[in-house]
Design a protein around this motif. Sequence first.
Motif, short mmCIF file in Angstrom:
data_model
loop_
_atom_site.label_atom_id
_atom_site.label_comp_id
_atom_site.label_asym_id
_atom_site.label_seq_id
_atom_site.Cartn_x
_atom_site.Cartn_y
_atom_site.Cartn_z
N GLU A 1 -8.78 6.50 6.32
CA GLU A 1 -7.98 7.71 6.51
C GLU A 1 -7.86 8.58 5.27
OE1 GLU A 1 -4.32 5.95 7.80
OE2 GLU A 1 -5.01 5.74 9.88
N THR A 2 -8.38 8.11 4.14
CA THR A 2 -8.24 8.84 2.87
C THR A 2 -9.57 8.90 2.13
OG1 THR A 2 -7.60 6.79 1.79
CG2 THR A 2 -5.80 8.21 2.54
N TYR B 1 -6.32 2.23 5.89
CA TYR B 1 -5.91 3.22 4.88
C TYR B 1 -7.14 3.86 4.24
CZ TYR B 1 -4.06 5.07 0.48
OH TYR B 1 -3.77 5.87 -0.59
N LYS B 2 -8.14 3.05 3.93
CA LYS B 2 -9.38 3.54 3.31
C LYS B 2 -10.11 4.52 4.23
CE LYS B 2 -13.46 1.78 0.98
NZ LYS B 2 -14.23 0.62 0.54
N ASN C 1 1.18 5.08 0.58
CA ASN C 1 0.43 6.15 1.25
C ASN C 1 1.24 7.43 1.36
OD1 ASN C 1 2.24 5.37 3.16
ND2 ASN C 1 0.73 4.73 4.69
N SER C 2 2.10 7.66 0.37
CA SER C 2 2.88 8.90 0.32
C SER C 2 2.46 9.71 -0.90
CB SER C 2 4.38 8.57 0.25
OG SER C 2 4.66 7.82 -0.91
N LYS D 1 -5.43 -3.83 7.00
CA LYS D 1 -4.46 -2.78 6.68
C LYS D 1 -5.03 -1.83 5.62
CE LYS D 1 0.40 -2.23 5.45
NZ LYS D 1 1.63 -2.88 5.04
N TYR D 2 -5.71 -2.39 4.61
CA TYR D 2 -6.31 -1.53 3.59
C TYR D 2 -7.55 -0.82 4.14
CZ TYR D 2 -7.72 0.41 -0.83
OH TYR D 2 -8.05 1.30 -1.81
N ILE E 1 0.87 -1.18 0.00
CA ILE E 1 0.00 0.00 0.00
C ILE E 1 0.91 1.22 0.00
CG2 ILE E 1 -1.70 1.33 1.30
CD1 ILE E 1 -2.73 -1.35 2.43
N ARG F 1 -6.98 7.71 -2.46
CA ARG F 1 -6.60 6.34 -2.80
C ARG F 1 -6.45 6.15 -4.30
NH1 ARG F 1 -10.62 6.08 0.68
NH2 ARG F 1 -12.15 5.19 -0.76
N TYR G 1 -1.10 9.88 -2.63
CA TYR G 1 -1.79 8.76 -1.99
C TYR G 1 -1.96 8.96 -0.49
CZ TYR G 1 -1.30 6.47 -6.45
OH TYR G 1 -1.39 6.19 -7.79
N SER G 2 -1.41 10.02 0.06
CA SER G 2 -1.63 10.33 1.47
C SER G 2 -3.00 10.98 1.69
CB SER G 2 -0.52 11.23 2.01
OG SER G 2 -0.55 12.49 1.36
#
Length: 188
Positions: free
Chosen positions: A179-180, A176-177, A111-112, A172-173, A109, A119, A115-116
């Motif tokens: 948070e974005t 991430y999902k 996330n930088s 984990k995804y 993934i 997605r 992508y931070s």
Amino acid sequence: MRNFINIVLYLALGFFFPLLGKPGLLLDFQIIILMVVTIIMILSQPTFSTEDGNDHHHWAYWENGYTSITNKAIGFVLMSLGLIFRIWSIKTLGRYFTASVKLVNGHQIINSGPYSVLRHPSYSGAWLTFIGVAVFLGYWIGVVGAIVLMGYAYSKRIAAEEKTLLDHFGDKYSVYKSETSGIVPWLW
């Protein structure tokens, strides 16, 4: 001739430049289909004419009228930002960028960079570019079409990608999902 030049420029900016360093993708079946659809869309857009000294756009037998310098400036900025954002997104994703929905060996993934916040920033850039083209041409039906039709197409593609990523990365995804945003910051 003008349409041919427009097609070459659009394909170069929208497809070839972002895929430099990944020559195998240029011959990918889905990329070729996307290029053909893009050519059809470009050919169906109004053409720009200054033959009579005025800036006019013509589409089939219907004249769209004068497009202001404001439309052109806003459209140009949207197109430019969209292309820059798309290229940045693809470069940030690096070897994990693929034309089809699939995972590569050792997939992670990212996330930088863009992508931070998003997605699917590559789609955001492409979508902004399509909208910018229609604004530049003063083709308001094209603006609505780009928003609605491309939004629908991206929603289907994003659903497939997110299912694949959730199946592979699980919680984990999901984190991430949560948070974005997907494609439009703070909205979708």
